[in-house]
Motif scaffolding. Structure first.
Motif, short mmCIF file in Angstrom:
data_model
loop_
_atom_site.label_atom_id
_atom_site.label_comp_id
_atom_site.label_asym_id
_atom_site.label_seq_id
_atom_site.Cartn_x
_atom_site.Cartn_y
_atom_site.Cartn_z
N LEU A 263 -23.78 -12.93 33.93
CA LEU A 263 -23.23 -13.57 32.73
C LEU A 263 -22.08 -14.49 33.07
CD1 LEU A 263 -23.26 -10.58 30.19
CD2 LEU A 263 -24.78 -12.57 30.22
N LEU A 264 -21.30 -14.09 34.05
CA LEU A 264 -20.19 -14.93 34.51
C LEU A 264 -20.71 -16.27 35.01
CD1 LEU A 264 -17.09 -14.91 35.19
CD2 LEU A 264 -17.77 -14.19 37.49
N GLY A 265 -21.81 -16.23 35.77
CA GLY A 265 -22.39 -17.47 36.25
C GLY A 265 -22.89 -18.35 35.13
N VAL A 266 -23.49 -17.74 34.12
CA VAL A 266 -24.06 -18.51 33.01
C VAL A 266 -22.97 -19.13 32.15
CG1 VAL A 266 -25.40 -18.34 30.88
CG2 VAL A 266 -26.18 -17.15 32.95
N PHE A 267 -21.93 -18.35 31.83
CA PHE A 267 -20.95 -18.80 30.85
C PHE A 267 -19.76 -19.53 31.46
CE2 PHE A 267 -22.98 -15.30 28.43
CZ PHE A 267 -23.41 -16.05 27.36
N VAL A 268 -19.52 -19.39 32.74
CA VAL A 268 -18.37 -20.05 33.35
C VAL A 268 -18.81 -21.11 34.34
CG1 VAL A 268 -16.30 -19.74 34.76
CG2 VAL A 268 -16.87 -18.04 33.01
N TYR A 269 -19.58 -20.73 35.32
CA TYR A 269 -19.88 -21.66 36.41
C TYR A 269 -20.90 -22.72 36.01
CZ TYR A 269 -17.05 -18.94 39.58
OH TYR A 269 -15.99 -18.33 40.17
N SER A 270 -21.79 -22.41 35.08
CA SER A 270 -22.70 -23.45 34.63
C SER A 270 -21.93 -24.57 33.93
CB SER A 270 -23.76 -22.85 33.68
OG SER A 270 -23.14 -22.28 32.54
N LEU A 271 -20.85 -24.21 33.22
CA LEU A 271 -20.01 -25.23 32.58
C LEU A 271 -19.26 -26.06 33.62
CD1 LEU A 271 -18.49 -23.14 29.63
CD2 LEU A 271 -20.40 -24.76 29.55
N MET A 272 -18.79 -25.40 34.68
CA MET A 272 -18.08 -26.12 35.74
C MET A 272 -19.02 -27.07 36.47
SD MET A 272 -15.73 -22.95 37.17
CE MET A 272 -15.01 -23.89 38.52
N ILE A 273 -20.27 -26.65 36.67
CA ILE A 273 -21.24 -27.53 37.32
C ILE A 273 -21.57 -28.71 36.42
CG2 ILE A 273 -23.63 -27.68 38.10
CD1 ILE A 273 -23.40 -24.83 39.10
N ALA A 274 -21.76 -28.45 35.14
CA ALA A 274 -22.08 -29.52 34.20
C ALA A 274 -20.95 -30.55 34.11
CB ALA A 274 -22.37 -28.94 32.82
#
Length: 314
Positions: A263-274
């Motif tokens: 969930l951390l990857g979905v909600f935090v790092y996906s935003l950072m990548i985007a």
């Protein structure tokens, strides 16, 4: 004729636009994303075809979550060999040779694990490789830098990844007492549980660092609840890591930890990548780091489950 001419002109402009959109992407940015997509398709196809009807829960995705990041890291051995060569110990000759050799070896191991072809051997060798990284590089860096936080975290991360690879090997063992699976799984518990506890404490000491495997990246201020994510991840790592170490509700703890990290990857790092997809170090690498951590604890849960089922059947 006019219609044909317009069609050809449209095709020409569309092809030109596509070329302009693709070619400006630097190789060191394009290929890690591309390789990650390829490994994802290979692994997901294997799961949907052979495992989805037989296995339930997230355990069946642990192998994919673990192997895919390794493939992304291996790709960077070829797209940015000078950077990777800079971390090879100075006493080793032929730095570039080792960079390419390790990259090829990891890609071979990833394909072997995803396709389950000699997966036990590949996972065992991969676990040994990460353990050698800790012994030959990270311990030295920790001593030289007088215990710098970054090198502690990198060393603990690779120790946990080593445990994940050995857990993968344990899932491939035949269910007979002579195979030694319980000993291997016990080793995996300590390799995964101890780093989880230490890294979890670090989340409370440095909550502004990007959570999961906190190194140098700072969680952007525009991400809502960034301190919440840091404390939640830290608490999950400490609590679940302690359960894994003391051998209490290990499968449940590992599964819950895998979900939290995912969930951390979905909600935090996906935003950072985007926000900045070209920043491989601050975006994609951090994402695949925690994806590998999620895969590590999920394959540990799978290994614990198979060991328990063997003990019950015995």
């Amino acid at each position: 004729m006019n219609m044909l001419s317009c069609s050809l002109q449209f095709f020409y402009h569309a092809r030109l636009a596509l070329a302009l959109a693709v070619f400006p992407i630097r190789a060191e940015v394009f290929w890690p994303y591309f390789s990650g997509a390829i490994f994802f398709v290979i692994g997901l196809t294997k799961i949907l075809k052979d495992e989805l009807p037989q296995k339930h829960g997230l355990d069946k995705f642990g192998r994919l979550f673990y192997a895919l990041p390794m493939g992304v890291f291996a790709t960077q051995h070829f797209t940015n060999p000078k950077l990777v060569a800079s971390i090879v110990p100075s006493w080793m000759p032929w730095h570039t040779f080792w960079v390419y050799l390790v990259g090829i070896a990891i890609i071979a191991a990833v394909l072997s694990i995803l396709l389950e072809i000699q997966a036990r051997l590949a996972a065992t060798l991969l676990g040994c490789m990460f353990l050698l990284f800790v012994v030959l590089m990270h311990i030295h860096n920790i001593v030289v830098t007088h215990g710098a936080l970054l090198f502690w975290v990198i060393g603990l991360r690779d120790l946990a990844f080593s445990g994940g690879a050995f857990a993968l090997a344990a899932t491939q063992l035949k269910r007979t007492p002579s195979e030694g699976a319980p000993v291997l799984v016990t080793l995996c518990r300590f390799f995964v549980g101890i780093p989880a506890i230490v890294i979890g404490v670090d989340h409370f000491l440095h909550p502004t660092l990007a959570p999961g495997i906190p190194m140098e990246a700072i969680t952007p201020a525009w991400i809502h609840g960034r301190l919440f994510w840091a404390y939640l991840t830290g608490a999950a790592l400490i609590a679940c890591g302690a359960c894994i170490v003391v051998n209490k509700k290990v499968r449940l703890a590992a599964t819950y930890l895998g979900i939290v990290v995912l969930l951390l990857g979905v909600f935090v790092y996906s935003l950072m990548i985007a926000a900045n997809p070209s920043d491989i170090d601050g975006g994609l690498n951090n994402f695949v780091d925690i994806l590998a951590l999620s895969g590590t604890v999920l394959v540990l849960a799978d290994a614990i489950s198979k060991r328990s089922s063997h003990q019950v059947s015995a």
